[in-house]
Design a protein around this motif. Structure first.
Motif, PDB file in Angstrom:
ATOM      1  N   THR A 160      32.052 -37.208  14.791  1.00 22.49           N
ATOM      2  CA  THR A 160      31.300 -36.003  15.103  1.00 22.49           C
ATOM      3  C   THR A 160      29.820 -36.320  15.238  1.00 22.49           C
ATOM      4  O   THR A 160      29.268 -37.078  14.447  1.00 22.49           O
ATOM      5  CB  THR A 160      31.498 -34.948  13.996  1.00 22.49           C
ATOM      6  N   GLU A 161      29.182 -35.713  16.236  1.00 16.52           N
ATOM      7  CA  GLU A 161      27.741 -35.831  16.419  1.00 16.52           C
ATOM      8  C   GLU A 161      27.155 -34.443  16.576  1.00 16.52           C
ATOM      9  O   GLU A 161      27.609 -33.656  17.404  1.00 16.52           O
ATOM     10  CB  GLU A 161      27.418 -36.672  17.648  1.00 16.52           C
ATOM     11  N   ILE A 162      26.152 -34.148  15.770  1.00 14.84           N
ATOM     12  CA  ILE A 162      25.447 -32.871  15.859  1.00 14.84           C
ATOM     13  C   ILE A 162      24.018 -33.149  16.296  1.00 14.84           C
ATOM     14  O   ILE A 162      23.298 -33.921  15.657  1.00 14.84           O
ATOM     15  CB  ILE A 162      25.469 -32.125  14.520  1.00 14.84           C
ATOM     16  N   GLU A 163      23.632 -32.527  17.391  1.00 11.85           N
ATOM     17  CA  GLU A 163      22.269 -32.654  17.904  1.00 11.85           C
ATOM     18  C   GLU A 163      21.587 -31.292  17.823  1.00 11.85           C
ATOM     19  O   GLU A 163      22.203 -30.251  18.067  1.00 11.85           O
ATOM     20  CB  GLU A 163      22.270 -33.148  19.350  1.00 11.85           C
ATOM     21  N   ARG A 164      20.309 -31.330  17.493  1.00 14.02           N
ATOM     22  CA  ARG A 164      19.534 -30.101  17.347  1.00 14.02           C
ATOM     23  C   ARG A 164      18.179 -30.293  18.011  1.00 14.02           C
ATOM     24  O   ARG A 164      17.453 -31.238  17.702  1.00 14.02           O
ATOM     25  CB  ARG A 164      19.359 -29.763  15.867  1.00 14.02           C
ATOM     26  N   ALA A 165      17.860 -29.412  18.942  1.00 15.35           N
ATOM     27  CA  ALA A 165      16.560 -29.441  19.614  1.00 15.35           C
ATOM     28  C   ALA A 165      15.863 -28.106  19.378  1.00 15.35           C
ATOM     29  O   ALA A 165      16.490 -27.043  19.489  1.00 15.35           O
ATOM     30  CB  ALA A 165      16.720 -29.693  21.106  1.00 15.35           C
ATOM     31  N   THR A 166      14.584 -28.152  19.038  1.00 17.63           N
ATOM     32  CA  THR A 166      13.841 -26.931  18.748  1.00 17.63           C
ATOM     33  C   THR A 166      12.503 -26.948  19.473  1.00 17.63           C
ATOM     34  O   THR A 166      11.937 -28.004  19.760  1.00 17.63           O
ATOM     35  CB  THR A 166      13.575 -26.790  17.238  1.00 17.63           C
ATOM     36  N   ALA A 167      12.009 -25.754  19.745  1.00 20.06           N
ATOM     37  CA  ALA A 167      10.674 -25.582  20.312  1.00 20.06           C
ATOM     38  C   ALA A 167      10.141 -24.243  19.828  1.00 20.06           C
ATOM     39  O   ALA A 167      10.899 -23.261  19.742  1.00 20.06           O
ATOM     40  CB  ALA A 167      10.703 -25.631  21.838  1.00 20.06           C
ATOM     41  N   SER A 168       8.869 -24.201  19.506  1.00 15.80           N
ATOM     42  CA  SER A 168       8.294 -22.943  19.032  1.00 15.80           C
ATOM     43  C   SER A 168       6.818 -22.875  19.384  1.00 15.80           C
ATOM     44  O   SER A 168       6.137 -23.894  19.523  1.00 15.80           O
ATOM     45  CB  SER A 168       8.472 -22.791  17.516  1.00 15.80           C
ATOM     46  N   LEU A 222      12.951 -21.359  19.749  1.00 14.61           N
ATOM     47  CA  LEU A 222      14.198 -21.696  20.430  1.00 14.61           C
ATOM     48  C   LEU A 222      14.876 -22.821  19.675  1.00 14.61           C
ATOM     49  O   LEU A 222      14.244 -23.826  19.335  1.00 14.61           O
ATOM     50  CB  LEU A 222      13.924 -22.136  21.874  1.00 14.61           C
ATOM     51  N   GLU A 223      16.170 -22.651  19.406  1.00 13.02           N
ATOM     52  CA  GLU A 223      16.960 -23.710  18.787  1.00 13.02           C
ATOM     53  C   GLU A 223      18.256 -23.876  19.571  1.00 13.02           C
ATOM     54  O   GLU A 223      18.957 -22.891  19.839  1.00 13.02           O
ATOM     55  CB  GLU A 223      17.293 -23.384  17.332  1.00 13.02           C
ATOM     56  N   ARG A 224      18.555 -25.105  19.943  1.00 11.06           N
ATOM     57  CA  ARG A 224      19.816 -25.413  20.603  1.00 11.06           C
ATOM     58  C   ARG A 224      20.513 -26.504  19.802  1.00 11.06           C
ATOM     59  O   ARG A 224      19.965 -27.582  19.574  1.00 11.06           O
ATOM     60  CB  ARG A 224      19.613 -25.877  22.046  1.00 11.06           C
ATOM     61  N   ALA A 225      21.724 -26.212  19.367  1.00 13.04           N
ATOM     62  CA  ALA A 225      22.489 -27.172  18.577  1.00 13.04           C
ATOM     63  C   ALA A 225      23.835 -27.415  19.246  1.00 13.04           C
ATOM     64  O   ALA A 225      24.464 -26.479  19.754  1.00 13.04           O
ATOM     65  CB  ALA A 225      22.699 -26.652  17.159  1.00 13.04           C
ATOM     66  N   THR A 226      24.266 -28.656  19.269  1.00 14.91           N
ATOM     67  CA  THR A 226      25.567 -29.008  19.846  1.00 14.91           C
ATOM     68  C   THR A 226      26.344 -29.861  18.858  1.00 14.91           C
ATOM     69  O   THR A 226      25.775 -30.671  18.128  1.00 14.91           O
ATOM     70  CB  THR A 226      25.418 -29.777  21.171  1.00 14.91           C
TER      71      THR A 226
END
Length: 693
Positions: free
Chosen positions: A303-311, A329-333
């Motif tokens: 399993t791989e969890i990626e998280r990208a954020t911007a504010s 903004l948060e995008r997690a996969t």
């Protein structure tokens, strides 16, 4: 106890240097008295010493927090039960992740899930009722997964953390859903007006293979790009942890290994003294081992969890008060190589608040008001897109929800010693409509050091996007199947209502600048608890059971919690905390709400042997607790025997630029009994080296 600092960063109370509590202060005081007696002007250094001492005494009594009321307050007058773990504590010990850092906070328990993952439970309610924030911004990456996830505890390296504020009890008035049990707010260091930074390398070596080795390199840097106008703050972490050997755990799941990468950068633009803009972006990745070749036939986690954020955040100082507006903004996969699927969650949030200047109208009012809009979208083909035998349909893999909220709180100072905080939040959710969350909190200063606190609050926890979707179908190995036993297929329900709670707390808080202590009682009554149905909605010919999520349960937790910090000697500090759960159970079934101990005691002694050398010893004692075991028909609770964990560490400041740490966690390699459903990290030796500039 954390050492407070004055506005210039000097340690409050002195340390035997300059004009602190050492001989220099006595010399200055003698000179000042002599000059007064002779009617001579006081020497400049004596006057400065007196001013510094007065400032030190004042700031020692004030530890500032922001999470409880939404603005800066003295912790003694914060309208909640709140604890602070400061950077000094984080630097003194080796901490595997954030959950370890707050494990000794009263009312908090850190347990393991059925697959070796961790969760933070407050006051016996379970980890699903704790909201995690980073600089006040909600973390939602956990929505991408139900298993093989160590929680939202390792996104920020310890080098970048200024403090962690832990609020126990419902905070839905300020933070909305998911804050029914409490809030953990990780507050990072602010930008510096001069270039400064640190780099830490850390190694953890367990004594056996039950716990995996861990290597970590983390860093922090901050400084001005353009003086007084634009500054840069950046921090990051690279770590690798080996998997534990499950063959040594008597069949109990142990945590998977992981490879983690985290990096965050923030630009702070200050065009004037009244306005500040923070632009921040971050990327995080947790890759759970073994991350094998796709052609492998292994059934281990991949399993791989990626998280990208911007504010973007703006803070403005106006004639009427201070405004803070944040777009986030948060995008997690969550990607699985084993099933070749990807689950993604995107969360868009815009919130604003106004902290008004004190208003004198009959009494003094400190008023805060604000609002929030949030859109959450989930793409989950592995669960939302499956064929549902109950409805006879296959749903869309995409689900979304819009929520909006307005809130206000008013701290009313009736007198210098008596104040009340009253708050109300209105939430609108497009799937279940409107909801109100009120709270009232009273604080009465019995003496200059002792305060009485009491409060009541209503809170709620909204069903998540999966639970509300009729085409959500997820396989459970047992716990999610409730009374029908497992394995089963859990099925969503669009008619679910939010869980609601009535919570009360009463207690005392003491702080005279040296001694600190607290003692409190809490009571939580939860209605419409979401759980699996008592009987299967459908049983297929192959014996597979479909169990729908429903609102039927009522739950309750109550107990006592407290803490005490004693300055035993100028060089010795003794801190202790405890939690005693009178009950924490589902009132419909009698089952426990979570695997929390009946009581826990944490005690720690720190010896400042030299200015540059300290030693810390701690004992964590966990009393009888419950865990779940499965039989062919149902899940039942069992008692887990008490056990304790002892930790030893030392920190040595080699010089102004380098610091060294070493020690042993879980000295006696203690573990819960083999019938339990989780393991502690085994005996682990650690060393670390930090360089600062």
């Amino acid at each position: 106890m954390e050492v407070m600092t004055d506005p210039r960063g000097h340690a409050a109370g002195g340390n035997g240097k300059g004009y602190g509590q050492g001989g220099s202060w006595r010399k200055a005081a003698a000179a000042l008295l002599a000059c007064t007696a002779l009617h001579l002007p006081a020497p400049a250094y004596a006057q400065q010493a007196q001013e510094d001492e007065a400032a030190a005494e004042e700031t020692t009594l004030e530890q500032i927090v922001v999470t409880a009321g939404g603005y800066e307050q003295d912790i003694r007058h914060a309208p909640a039960s709140i604890s602070v773990v400061g950077s000094e504590t984080l630097e003194r010990k080796t901490i595997v992740d954030i959950s370890e850092a707050i494990r000794t906070v009263p009312g908090v328990n850190v347990g393991f899930g059925s697959d070796g993952t961790r969760g933070i439970s407050m006051r016996g309610l379970g980890s699903g009722y704790t909201l995690i924030l980073i600089d006040g911004k909600r973390v939602n990456a956990g929505a991408t997964t139900l298993r093989h996830y160590n929680g939202d505890f390792d996104w920020v390296p310890l080098d970048a953390i200024e403090r962690i504020e832990v609020v126990r009890g419902p905070m839905s008035t300020l933070y909305g859903s998911d804050a029914l049990g409490g809030v953990v707010n990780i507050i990072t260091k602010k930008g510096s007006d001069r270039w400064t930074g640190s780099l830490t390398s850390e190694f953890l070596f367990p004594s056996n293979d039950l716990t995996g080795d861990k290597r970590r390199l983390s860093g922090y840097v901050s400084g001005p790009l353009f003086e007084d106008t634009l500054s840069l703050t950046a921090y990051g972490n690279i770590s690798k942890k080996d998997s534990g050997n499950g063959a040594l755990s008597d069949g109990v799941s142990v945590p998977d290994g992981s490879n983690d990468v985290d990096i965050t950068a923030r630009l702070t633009f200050t065009p004037s003294d009244a306005h500040t803009f923070d632009l921040e972006a971050g990327y995080n990745r947790e890759r759970y081992r073994p991350w094998l070749d796709p052609a492998s036939t292994s059934t281990d986690s991949q399993t791989e969890i990626e998280r990208a954020t911007a504010s973007l955040r703006h803070t403005g100082e106006w004639d009427f008060g201070t405004t803070t507006t944040t777009g986030h903004l948060e995008r997690a996969t969550n990607t699985s190589r084993l099933t070749d699927t990807e689950i993604s969650v995107r969360t868009y949030t815009l919130d604003t608040k106004v902290v008004f200047n004190p208003i004198d109208y009959f009494w003094t009012h400190n008023l805060i008001a604000g609002g929030e809009i949030r859109h959450e979208e989930m793409d989950d083909p592995a669960n939302l897109g499956r064929y549902n035998s109950v409805t006879g349909t296959a749903g869309s893999p995409v689900a979304d929800a819009f929520t909006g909220a307005l809130f206000f709180e008013d701290e009313i100072r009736f007198t210098d010693v008596f104040r009340m905080t009253a708050g109300l939040r209105y939430d609108y959710h497009e799937n279940f409509g409107s909801h109100f969350s009120p709270r009232t909190y009273f604080i009465y200063d019995l003496t200059d050091a002792l305060s009485f606190k009491a409060g009541w609050a209503q809170a709620f926890k909204a069903p998540n996007l999966r639970q509300l979707n009729p085409n959500w179908v997820t396989t459970s190995r047992g716990r999610g199947c409730g009374a029908v036993g497992g394995p089963c297929e859990m099925v969503g329900n669009p008619n679910l209502q939010p869980e609601t709670s009535d919570s009360f707390e009463v207690g005392l808080y003491y702080d005279d600048g040296a001694w600190q202590g607290s003692l409190g009682y809490f009571y939580n009554d939860i209605k419409d608890k979401i759980t699996s149905a008592r009987v299967a909605t459908l049983i297929l010919p192959d014996g597979r059971k479909f169990v729908q999520q429903i609102n039927v349960d009522r739950a309750r937790s109550q107990g006592f919690e407290g803490g005490l910090t004693v300055p035993v000697h100028a060089d010795w500090t003794w801190s202790s905390s405890f939690t005693y759960l009178l009950e924490s159970k589902n009132l419909e079934t009698g089952m426990p709400l979570s695997a929390d101990p009946e009581y826990s005691i944490h005690t720690e002694v720190t010896w400042q042997a030299r200015e540059a050398l300290s030693f810390t010893a701690s004992l964590d004692w966990y009393g009888k607790q419950v865990d779940y075991v499965q039989n062919p028909e149902t899940l039942v609770a069992q008692n887990v025997s008490p056990y304790s964990v002892v930790n030893l560490s030392t920190k040595y400041d080699i010089n102004d630029n380098f610091a060294f740490k070493a020690g042993v966690n879980n000295v006696f390699d203690s573990q819960p009994n083999s019938e339990s459903n989780y393991t502690e990290n085994g005996r682990t030796y650690f060393v670390s080296l930090t360089g600062k500039f």
